[in-house]
Design a protein around this motif. Structure first.
Motif, PDB file in Angstrom:
ATOM      1  N   LEU A  16       0.833  -1.193   0.000  1.00 38.32           N
ATOM      2  CA  LEU A  16       0.000   0.000   0.000  1.00 38.32           C
ATOM      3  C   LEU A  16       0.872   1.249   0.000  1.00 38.32           C
ATOM      4  CD1 LEU A  16      -2.642  -1.079   2.629  1.00 38.32           C
ATOM      5  CD2 LEU A  16      -2.866  -1.089   0.157  1.00 38.32           C
ATOM      6  N   THR A  17       0.519   2.214  -0.844  1.00 36.59           N
ATOM      7  CA  THR A  17       1.247   3.476  -0.898  1.00 36.59           C
ATOM      8  C   THR A  17       0.233   4.608  -0.923  1.00 36.59           C
ATOM      9  OG1 THR A  17       2.973   2.425  -2.199  1.00 36.59           O
ATOM     10  CG2 THR A  17       2.938   4.832  -2.158  1.00 36.59           C
ATOM     11  N   PHE A  18       0.503   5.658  -0.154  1.00 39.63           N
ATOM     12  CA  PHE A  18      -0.430   6.772  -0.052  1.00 39.63           C
ATOM     13  C   PHE A  18       0.189   8.056  -0.599  1.00 39.63           C
ATOM     14  CE2 PHE A  18      -1.860   3.834   3.141  1.00 39.63           C
ATOM     15  CZ  PHE A  18      -3.221   3.916   3.055  1.00 39.63           C
ATOM     16  N   THR A  19      -0.671   8.873  -1.167  1.00 31.39           N
ATOM     17  CA  THR A  19      -0.302  10.234  -1.508  1.00 31.39           C
ATOM     18  C   THR A  19      -1.371  11.141  -0.906  1.00 31.39           C
ATOM     19  OG1 THR A  19       0.655   9.527  -3.595  1.00 31.39           O
ATOM     20  CG2 THR A  19       0.189  11.871  -3.331  1.00 31.39           C
ATOM     21  N   ALA A  20      -1.001  11.819   0.154  1.00 33.20           N
ATOM     22  CA  ALA A  20      -1.994  12.621   0.865  1.00 33.20           C
ATOM     23  C   ALA A  20      -1.344  13.905   1.350  1.00 33.20           C
ATOM     24  CB  ALA A  20      -2.564  11.828   2.050  1.00 33.20           C
ATOM     25  N   PRO A  21      -1.152  14.877   0.489  1.00 37.18           N
ATOM     26  CA  PRO A  21      -0.423  16.077   0.872  1.00 37.18           C
ATOM     27  C   PRO A  21      -1.052  16.849   2.005  1.00 37.18           C
ATOM     28  CG  PRO A  21      -1.386  16.271  -1.347  1.00 37.18           C
ATOM     29  CD  PRO A  21      -1.573  14.871  -0.919  1.00 37.18           C
ATOM     30  N   ASP A  22      -2.389  16.747   2.145  1.00 38.66           N
ATOM     31  CA  ASP A  22      -3.048  17.496   3.204  1.00 38.66           C
ATOM     32  C   ASP A  22      -3.445  16.608   4.370  1.00 38.66           C
ATOM     33  OD1 ASP A  22      -2.959  19.847   1.690  1.00 38.66           O
ATOM     34  OD2 ASP A  22      -4.702  19.177   0.523  1.00 38.66           O
ATOM     35  N   GLY A  23      -3.107  15.320   4.321  1.00 38.23           N
ATOM     36  CA  GLY A  23      -3.536  14.404   5.362  1.00 38.23           C
ATOM     37  C   GLY A  23      -2.356  13.783   6.083  1.00 38.23           C
ATOM     38  N   PRO A  24      -2.555  12.564   6.632  1.00 38.98           N
ATOM     39  CA  PRO A  24      -1.476  11.895   7.353  1.00 38.98           C
ATOM     40  C   PRO A  24      -0.295  11.630   6.434  1.00 38.98           C
ATOM     41  CG  PRO A  24      -3.603  10.828   7.716  1.00 38.98           C
ATOM     42  CD  PRO A  24      -3.789  11.798   6.607  1.00 38.98           C
ATOM     43  N   PRO A  25       0.904  11.547   6.997  1.00 37.90           N
ATOM     44  CA  PRO A  25       2.082  11.320   6.160  1.00 37.90           C
ATOM     45  C   PRO A  25       2.055   9.950   5.522  1.00 37.90           C
ATOM     46  CG  PRO A  25       2.634  11.098   8.482  1.00 37.90           C
ATOM     47  CD  PRO A  25       1.229  11.617   8.428  1.00 37.90           C
ATOM     48  N   SER A  26       2.726   9.829   4.377  1.00 38.07           N
ATOM     49  CA  SER A  26       2.858   8.533   3.727  1.00 38.07           C
ATOM     50  C   SER A  26       3.605   7.581   4.637  1.00 38.07           C
ATOM     51  CB  SER A  26       3.627   8.693   2.418  1.00 38.07           C
ATOM     52  OG  SER A  26       4.117   7.461   1.971  1.00 38.07           O
ATOM     53  N   ARG A  27       3.254   6.305   4.540  1.00 37.42           N
ATOM     54  CA  ARG A  27       3.936   5.331   5.375  1.00 37.42           C
ATOM     55  C   ARG A  27       5.399   5.185   4.982  1.00 37.42           C
ATOM     56  NH1 ARG A  27       4.515   0.030   3.306  1.00 37.42           N
ATOM     57  NH2 ARG A  27       3.728  -0.188   1.189  1.00 37.42           N
ATOM     58  N   THR A  28       5.756   5.658   3.796  1.00 39.31           N
ATOM     59  CA  THR A  28       7.154   5.605   3.368  1.00 39.31           C
ATOM     60  C   THR A  28       7.900   6.899   3.663  1.00 39.31           C
ATOM     61  OG1 THR A  28       6.534   6.317   1.136  1.00 39.31           O
ATOM     62  CG2 THR A  28       6.609   3.948   1.550  1.00 39.31           C
ATOM     63  N   SER A  29       7.246   7.884   4.260  1.00 35.93           N
ATOM     64  CA  SER A  29       7.906   9.145   4.572  1.00 35.93           C
ATOM     65  C   SER A  29       8.866   8.953   5.734  1.00 35.93           C
ATOM     66  CB  SER A  29       6.873  10.209   4.936  1.00 35.93           C
ATOM     67  OG  SER A  29       6.288   9.925   6.199  1.00 35.93           O
ATOM     68  N   ALA A  30       9.768   9.919   5.911  1.00 33.05           N
ATOM     69  CA  ALA A  30      10.743   9.829   6.998  1.00 33.05           C
ATOM     70  C   ALA A  30      10.049   9.711   8.343  1.00 33.05           C
ATOM     71  CB  ALA A  30      11.661  11.053   6.961  1.00 33.05           C
ATOM     72  N   ARG A  31       8.940  10.419   8.499  1.00 34.26           N
ATOM     73  CA  ARG A  31       8.238  10.396   9.782  1.00 34.26           C
ATOM     74  C   ARG A  31       7.701   9.004  10.099  1.00 34.26           C
ATOM     75  NH1 ARG A  31       2.694  13.803  11.152  1.00 34.26           N
ATOM     76  NH2 ARG A  31       2.055  12.493  12.906  1.00 34.26           N
ATOM     77  N   CYS A  32       7.369   8.237   9.082  1.00 29.50           N
ATOM     78  CA  CYS A  32       6.739   6.938   9.295  1.00 29.50           C
ATOM     79  C   CYS A  32       7.714   5.771   9.276  1.00 29.50           C
ATOM     80  CB  CYS A  32       5.638   6.708   8.255  1.00 29.50           C
ATOM     81  SG  CYS A  32       4.192   7.773   8.483  1.00 29.50           S
ATOM     82  N   ARG A  33       8.994   6.022   9.094  1.00 29.91           N
ATOM     83  CA  ARG A  33       9.953   4.929   9.111  1.00 29.91           C
ATOM     84  C   ARG A  33      10.060   4.326  10.508  1.00 29.91           C
ATOM     85  NH1 ARG A  33      14.311   8.478   5.840  1.00 29.91           N
ATOM     86  NH2 ARG A  33      13.342   8.332   3.771  1.00 29.91           N
ATOM     87  N   PRO A  34      10.196   3.023  10.599  1.00 32.12           N
ATOM     88  CA  PRO A  34      10.343   2.380  11.915  1.00 32.12           C
ATOM     89  C   PRO A  34      11.544   2.930  12.669  1.00 32.12           C
ATOM     90  CG  PRO A  34       9.929   0.744  10.212  1.00 32.12           C
ATOM     91  CD  PRO A  34      10.173   2.038   9.504  1.00 32.12           C
ATOM     92  N   THR A  35      11.401   3.005  13.981  1.00 31.69           N
ATOM     93  CA  THR A  35      12.481   3.505  14.819  1.00 31.69           C
ATOM     94  C   THR A  35      13.537   2.421  15.041  1.00 31.69           C
ATOM     95  OG1 THR A  35      11.521   2.774  16.910  1.00 31.69           O
ATOM     96  CG2 THR A  35      10.749   4.895  16.016  1.00 31.69           C
TER      97      THR A  35
END
Length: 338
Positions: A16-35
């Motif tokens: 699954l890949t998302f493009t949502a500029p005004d919504g939650p970040p993409s799961r592949t964005s830096a913010r969503c990367r696993p810690t």
């Protein structure tokens, strides 16, 4: 707000890949990367305990994944402290193959399943270092080597549901000393690819035990708990998925940790032969409830049975499999693996 959803099927696994500029970040964005501690900030992992007759783990995992239409994020296995045979080898060859595309949760038991009474480890002996040379160090080096060659970390649990093992295995203080000794021994040997996962039953009647069995924040990376809808198994009334999880979650958050990532390390439900749709309806609640439980970052389905009559907690019918398949297709359970 608009969200574009692109669904691609690759090797039978839903990506699954998302493009949502005004919504939650993409799961592949830096913010969503696993810690570094394998926490998925934008959702939760989905995993399972898949019953297998060793060494057929890989085959059983693939069969399970085919039925749910996706790859497991976490595969859950058990080991004893014998260092003999597959049960005594953390990270068997089968586990290492499964771990190429998935994470592993290794449950390490202070038992020797085929050993004599004299061979059974105890918390006191572990804490005193009596098992270091022949058991602890051997497994620590195996896990370290796995990290060196694969670049991967593992979740490691020591004596899950230890609240049911005292006083038979020792006192709570002895458990804490044993847990800390294993942790510190791994650290001394340079093992850096373990995510320390402390798992209790979650039964709130054991709340005083939980406090005394907790090794401390510096020794625990994740907290897990195992709660089921046992139904006839323990002669209880039918409980929804939320009813099985909420009280334990809220107690942990109020009394042990307000910020540790939480794992539903075992969840499942018995079947009700009188209500054929009940099990499917139970699993349908999973995405909504997990999203509402603060800090729950992994949920592992238990597809097996407990001892005793009426204690089969595995998926009982095709409708149950379809319901779980739909539940774990939720984007919340589709996060990028580390």
């Amino acid at each position: 707000m608009t969200t574009a959803l692109v669904v691609a099927l690759l090797g039978g696994v839903l990506a699954l890949t998302f493009t949502a500029p005004d919504g939650p970040p993409s799961r592949t964005s830096a913010r969503c990367r696993p810690t570094e501690l394998l926490v998925p900030p934008c959702g939760a992992w989905f995993g399972a305990y898949v019953r297998h007759d060793k060494p057929e783990l890989e085959e059983k995992v693939l069969d399970y994944e085919k039925r749910i239409g996706r790859r497991l994020d976490i595969v859950y296995t058990y080991h004893d402290m014998s260092t003999d045979g597959l049960e005594g080898q953390l990270l068997t060859e089968q586990e290492q193959r499964v771990g190429r595309d998935r994470m592993l949760l290794l449950s390490w038991e202070s038992k020797w399943w085929n050993g004599t009474a004299a061979q059974q480890p105890s918390w006191r002996r572990i804490a005193a270092g009596e098992l270091d040379r022949d058991v602890i160090d051997v497994q620590a080096r195996r896990i370290k080597e796995y990290g060196r060659t694969s670049g991967r970390k593992v979740f490691l649990s020591f004596d899950l549901e230890m609240d049911t093992r005292t006083p038979a295995n020792g006192t709570p203080a002895e458990y804490v000393a044993a847990y800390r000794h294993i942790h510190d021994r791994f650290r001394a040997l340079g093992v850096t690819n373990v995510v320390w996962t402390w798992i209790i039953t979650g039964y709130t009647g054991h709340s005083d035990l939980f406090r005394s069995l907790y090794p401390g924040d510096s020794y625990v990376d994740w907290i897990g708990y195992n709660q089921y809808n046992y139904f006839r198994c323990h002669k209880t009334s039918w409980r929804t998925f939320e009813q099985t999880q909420r009280a334990s979650h809220d107690w942990i958050r109020a009394n042990l940790s307000g910020d540790k990532p939480l794992m539903l390390s075992e969840f499942g439900t018995a079947d009700d032969p009188q209500r054929p749709d009940a099990q499917a309806e139970w699993y349908a609640q999973v995405p909504r409830v997990v999203k509402e439980l603060d800090g729950v970052r992994a949920a592992l389905q238990w597809n097996h049975r407990d001892p005793g009559p009426g204690c089969d907690l595995s998926l009982a019918r095709d409708s149950s499999w379809r319901s779980l398949r739909k539940a774990v297709s939720d984007p919340y359970f589709h996060q990028s693996l580390p």
